[in-house]
Write a protein that holds these residues in place. Structure first.
Motif: not given
Length: 550
Positions: A271-272, A275, A278-279
């Protein structure tokens, strides 16, 4: 000052304008990770083995516990049956010896048999019954026991009603007295045939009982049946079920712990990573950076390092593309400025000789632009061409021989001669690569050497195999390369033309493309000067080194 330059061959398999001496760090990183995986012990995925082991551990505990307890439960029931059978056979034998009267037709003395049964039986441990030859009940240990049976009264309300208006699921009704008597009579009837009977059935209180029926047999005549019942089976089973509870709790705890561990080791890091990706996409960042995950020595760590390497490589690629675009704009601006100046001057010049000079300038600038655009287009497609073709074994000696033969066949009088002088016995040297790009390296080096060789000079192509490497050299008889420019000549759009060379004849991409192709094949390309007596420069020499196949 004379300096070697490069000549780009208009080959579709050319460079994309990236740094030609870019190190193959990605390949080295992959080799290190593969080496780490080889020393992790068992084959397969380390994280996969951990997931499999943790999930199977809880199930194994529960299954092993259930199997062990089932065997123990069945063993206890069988032991209870054996104990009752032994006692029943002993009681039947005593009754046969002491309570049998009459000859030649024997009969059982019911009164004496009842007294003996009262003496031999243990009402606290089991219930004993005595049946005559007709299957009628003669004695019961509960009749003879000096005890009062206590039973809990049933609830006053309906058991299906919990008192709050909700209907509960009705419990299974215990067997009726008639059903209990029927089962007992069936067992006694079978025992009257002369065969002992044993098994488990429901008693008159709804409990499971272990029952054995032993015939009282005098010679071949069956005089009656002794039935022993033990109603402690439910208690035994209840104890075993209670013993199973710790195993179940341990299995549940292990399953929960393994789930939390897997969530911490796999789900949260993934999940990290998502994310972070996505950043990078939303904030237009150049790279993913998660140092704490990159330190892990498992597949998640490998994935993190791969993503970081990939995004850093993409960032470098973007920087290289930006620099390449700036260089292209700068190189194209010069001929465009010259074209515009010549076109503007052409309208105001009336002298035929001057107009002719301006037309020659226009033609040269158009040719220069055409060469630049062609070389830039070829350079931008190099990476795509290299990634599309799969490496194959290439006979380097044959490849160089074919290229040199083509130059020799098309040579004119006064042209620079190209010769192939391989070391003896290395003509069949093979390398793993792509034939088109490798041939482009050789052609670019030969064209570059020819452009700096004097009329009637010679360009020599050599090939030698040394310590598992194939070494190709291209030497010329030109003025050589200034020591400070031995690396500069591999930069994009760098060109230093000798005196008398046609302006715009070289785009400055040939050597840059050659070095990039060499790096893509895990090789190197370097430049040096050939020197003679007293350090006199005899010409330039370019050395291509590639890993050779065995």
């Amino acid at each position: 000052m004379a300096s070697a330059t490069d000549t780009a061959n208009p080959d579709p398999q050319a460079s994309d304008g990236l740094s030609p001496d870019r190190p193959s760090s990605g390949r080295v990183a992959l080799e290190k990770r593969a080496a780490r995986r080889r020393y992790r012990g068992l084959p397969g995925s380390r994280l996969g083995r951990l997931i499999l082991a943790l999930n199977l551990l809880g199930l194994a505990i529960l299954v092993v516990g259930a199997l062990v307890l089932n065997e123990v439960r069945q063993g206890l029931v069988n032991a209870r049956i054996d104990s009752l059978s032994t006692q029943g056979e002993l009681i039947a034998s005593i009754l046969n010896q002491a309570a049998t009267v009459g000859e030649p037709t024997p009969q059982m003395d019911a009164a004496l048999a009842t007294e003996l049964l009262q003496t031999l039986s243990n009402p606290r441990a089991q219930r004993a019954r005595l049946f005559d030859a007709e299957g009628r009940l003669v004695a019961d240990s509960e009749w003879m026991a000096d005890e009062v049976e206590q039973r809990d009264l049933p609830p006053a309300r309906d058991r299906a009603d919990d008192g709050r208006g909700f209907q509960l699921m009705p419990r299974a009704a215990p067997p009726t007295r008639h059903e209990v008597q029927a089962a007992l009579q069936s067992e006694v009837k079978a025992a009257l045939q002369g065969k002992p009977q044993s098994g488990m059935r429901r008693g008159d209180r709804g409990k499971r009982v272990v029952s054995v029926s032993i015939p009282i047999q005098h010679v071949r005549a069956v005089l009656g049946v002794v039935t022993l019942e033990a109603s402690d089976v439910d208690a035994i089973i209840g104890q075993e079920r209670r013993a199973l509870i710790p195993f179940i709790l341990i299995a549940v705890l292990v399953t929960v712990a393994s789930s939390l561990l897997l969530n911490s080791l796999v789900a949260q890091p993934v999940l990290r990573l998502a994310r972070a990706a996505d950043r990078v996409r939303q904030a237009r960042a150049r790279a993913i950076s998660l140092p704490d995950l990159a330190k892990r020595d498992d597949e998640v760590g490998d994935l993190t390092r791969s993503l970081e390497d990939m995004t850093h490589a993409l960032s470098e690629r973007m920087d290289a593309i930006e620099a390449f675009a700036a260089d292209v704009a700068h190189e194209i601006r010069n001929p465009l400025t010259s074209l515009r100046s010549a076109v503007e001057t052409l309208d105001i010049v009336s002298d035929p000789a001057a107009r002719e000079r301006l037309m020659n300038v226009l033609k040269n600038d158009v040719q220069r632009l055409d060469r630049l655009v062609t070389d830039i287009s070829n350079a931008s497609r190099l990476d795509a061409e290299l990634s599309r073709d799969q490496p194959k074994p290439v006979d380097l000696g044959r490849l160089i021989g074919d290229i040199v033969s083509l130059y020799q066949a098309t040579a004119r009088a006064g042209d620079v001669q190209v010769v192939f002088a391989p070391h003896q016995g290395v003509e069949a040297t093979r390398v793993l690569g792509r034939e088109g790009p490798l041939s482009q390296i050789v052609r670019n080096l030969i064209d570059n050497a020819r452009s700096f060789s004097p009329p009637g000079g010679t360009v020599t192509v050599g090939l030698v195999r040394m310590k598992g490497e194939a070494i190709v050299t291209v030497s010329d008889d030109g003025p050589g390369i200034p020591p400070e420019n031995l690396e500069t000549v591999f930069e994009r759009f760098y060109t230093s033309r000798p005196k008398g060379a046609a302006f715009g004849g070289n785009s400055g991409l040939g050597l840059s493309i050659a070095r990039q192709i060499a790096a893509a094949h895990d090789g190197t390309l370097r430049a040096e000067n050939r020197t003679g007596a007293e350090g006199k420069v005899l010409g330039a020499m370019f050395t291509l080194t590639l890993p050779a196949l065995p």
